[in-house]
Design an enzyme around this catalytic site. Structure first.
Site, short mmCIF file in Angstrom:
data_model
loop_
_atom_site.label_atom_id
_atom_site.label_comp_id
_atom_site.label_asym_id
_atom_site.label_seq_id
_atom_site.Cartn_x
_atom_site.Cartn_y
_atom_site.Cartn_z
N THR A 35 0.80 -1.32 -0.06
CA THR A 35 0.14 0.12 -0.06
C THR A 35 0.92 1.26 0.06
O THR A 35 0.35 2.28 -0.37
CB THR A 35 -0.87 -0.13 1.16
OG1 THR A 35 -0.06 -0.43 2.62
CG2 THR A 35 -2.05 -1.07 0.96
N ASP A 170 9.85 1.02 4.69
CA ASP A 170 10.88 0.44 5.41
C ASP A 170 11.88 1.36 5.87
O ASP A 170 12.53 1.25 7.01
CB ASP A 170 11.73 -0.71 4.40
CG ASP A 170 10.88 -1.60 3.67
OD1 ASP A 170 9.61 -1.77 4.48
OD2 ASP A 170 11.21 -2.15 2.81
C1 GLA Z 1 9.22 -4.00 0.22
C2 GLA Z 1 8.94 -2.50 0.11
C3 GLA Z 1 8.00 -1.97 0.88
C4 GLA Z 1 6.89 -2.22 0.48
C5 GLA Z 1 6.68 -3.75 1.03
C6 GLA Z 1 5.34 -4.25 0.44
O1 GLA Z 1 9.27 -4.47 1.62
O2 GLA Z 1 10.46 -2.26 0.31
O3 GLA Z 1 8.28 -0.31 0.38
O4 GLA Z 1 6.16 -1.89 -0.54
O5 GLA Z 1 7.51 -4.42 0.00
O6 GLA Z 1 4.27 -3.78 1.50
#
Ligand code: GLA
Length: 385
Positions: A35, A170
């Site tokens: 999202t 993240d």
């Molecule tokens: C990875 C990406 C995040 C996010 C997740 C899915 O971890 O680094 O930015 O999009 O996938 O929620």
């Protein structure tokens, strides 16, 4: 292993001076998957697995880095940043690159880093590298970069230098994480709110499929594209729509016949996931963890059937414990195609569930999954100056 002590010891051994010591954590995400790049909501938390950095400034333009875990080194000059074929240095060089591009005056530095975030398990060791180094350099060179700007630079390091088109979740949780709390990030406004997430009888447990997500990056970009195709179509008649965040379930439904069925499924998942996340936060306010867990199962169903980013191993792990009363919720976590499931499990039953999961998974796939019992911790922070 006592990581901070060992990292510091190694630093003294190599560079013979006292470093700044920083802890940069991995993350879990309770709900709100895929999202962030759709300008929606996410609900991650920083955890007790981390990468530790020992860093000190130099007087010249050389950057000397040692990876404790890989027992490998790299040296580069601030005036000549190049993509490294080794892979791991790029998260760090990319961060330096962003700092220089945004006009910050750096000098060279010495660095030893390492820790216990499993690589490739979807716990964001890459964000921990980028944001952890950015935080450390911000401190030793007095750059005065605020937390949100640091988050954005770390994300850009990954997008531009490493070449992975990730969202902001993240890096954001790495910097803003807080002991005992999940963080609801609004990826449109970039506002946030903490929700307490600490329970006497329940823990966040991860089961690692130990499947490396080789499809992850190409499929990840493909999902982003599919979501954007949906937005482009809706935008034609609704110019105020900028992303799936601005699309209600009713509005999306009115496009079902006009939209490519695959694109429709992807958009449906992303729109529903935002609604679920907001409900999940209400469940936390009401102290209703069972209802919260039910939403996690629904997320898994959506990720597996509509967004199609799961894999047989992840589906198996969720199915396996779904009807166990001591498990409140379970779903795949992160980008998908491997990595971990995240589970809310009663403390008294963790050992039994772990044994059952380990045995069943081994019988089915011929290898043991790993189990991580996590504790929700602070974001990147200084341990010692
Ligand atoms: C990875 C990406 C995040 C996010 C997740 C899915 O971890 O680094 O930015 O999009 O996938 O929620």
């Amino acid at each position: 292993m006592n990581f901070p002590e060992n990292i510091e010891k190694k630093f003294l051994e190599i560079f013979n001076e006292k470093p700044l010591l920083v802890r940069s954590p991995g993350r879990v995400n309770l709900i709100g998957e895929h999202t962030d790049y759709n300008n929606g909501f996410v609900l991650p938390a920083a955890i007790d697995k981390a990468i530790y950095f020992a860093v000190s400034p130099r007087e010249d333009r050389e950057c000397k880095l040692h990876s404790f875990d890989l027992n490998d080194n790299i040296t580069f000059n601030l005036d000549k940043l190049e993509f490294s074929k080794k892979g791991w240095p790029n998260y760090l060089i990319g961060m330096v690159d962003q700092l220089i591009k945004t006009g910050h005056i750096l000098k060279g530095f010495n660095c030893v880093f390492g820790g216990d975030i499993p690589i490739g398990a979807g716990l964001s060791s890459s964000a921990a590298l980028e944001a952890g180094l950015g935080f450390s350099l911000n401190h030793i060179f007095n750059l005065g970069i605020d937390k949100l700007t640091l988050v954005k630079l770390a994300q850009k390091a990954e997008n531009e230098f490493v070449g992975v088109n990730c969202g902001i979740m993240d890096q954001y949780i790495n910097i803003f994480g807080k002991n005992g709390h999940v963080l609801r990030i609004d990826c449109q406004s970039l506002d946030y709110e903490y929700f307490p997430f600490e329970f006497d009888n329940i823990s966040v447990v991860l089961f690692d499929t130990c499947v490396s997500h080789s499809l992850a990056s190409s499929e990840y970009n493909q999902r982003r594209k599919e979501c954007n195709l949906g937005v482009d179509l809706i935008k034609k008649d609704n110019p105020s729509v900028k992303s799936l965040r601005d699309v209600s379930i009713a509005l999306l439904s009115s496009y079902q016949d006009k939209m490519d069925p695959i694109v429709y499924k992807r958009c449906k998942y992303a729109v529903e996931e935002n609604v679920r996340l907001l409900k999940a936060c209400e469940c936390l306010n009401d102290g209703n963890l069972r209802a919260f867990g039910d939403l996690m199962y629904q997320t898994h169903f959506g990720l597996s059937n509509d967004y199609e980013v799961s894999c047989p191993e992840l589906d198996f792990l969720v199915e396996l414990i779904k009807n166990n009363n001591a498990v409140y919720g379970s779903r795949m976590m992160g980008g998908g195609f491997g990595g971990c499931t995240i589970n809310l499990i009663e403390n008294d039953s963790i050992a039994d569930v772990k044994e059952f999961v380990t045995k069943s998974y081994k019988e089915k796939f011929g290898k043991e999954p790993k189990t991580y019992i996590t504790k929700i911790s602070n974001g990147t922070e200084i341990i010692r100056e």
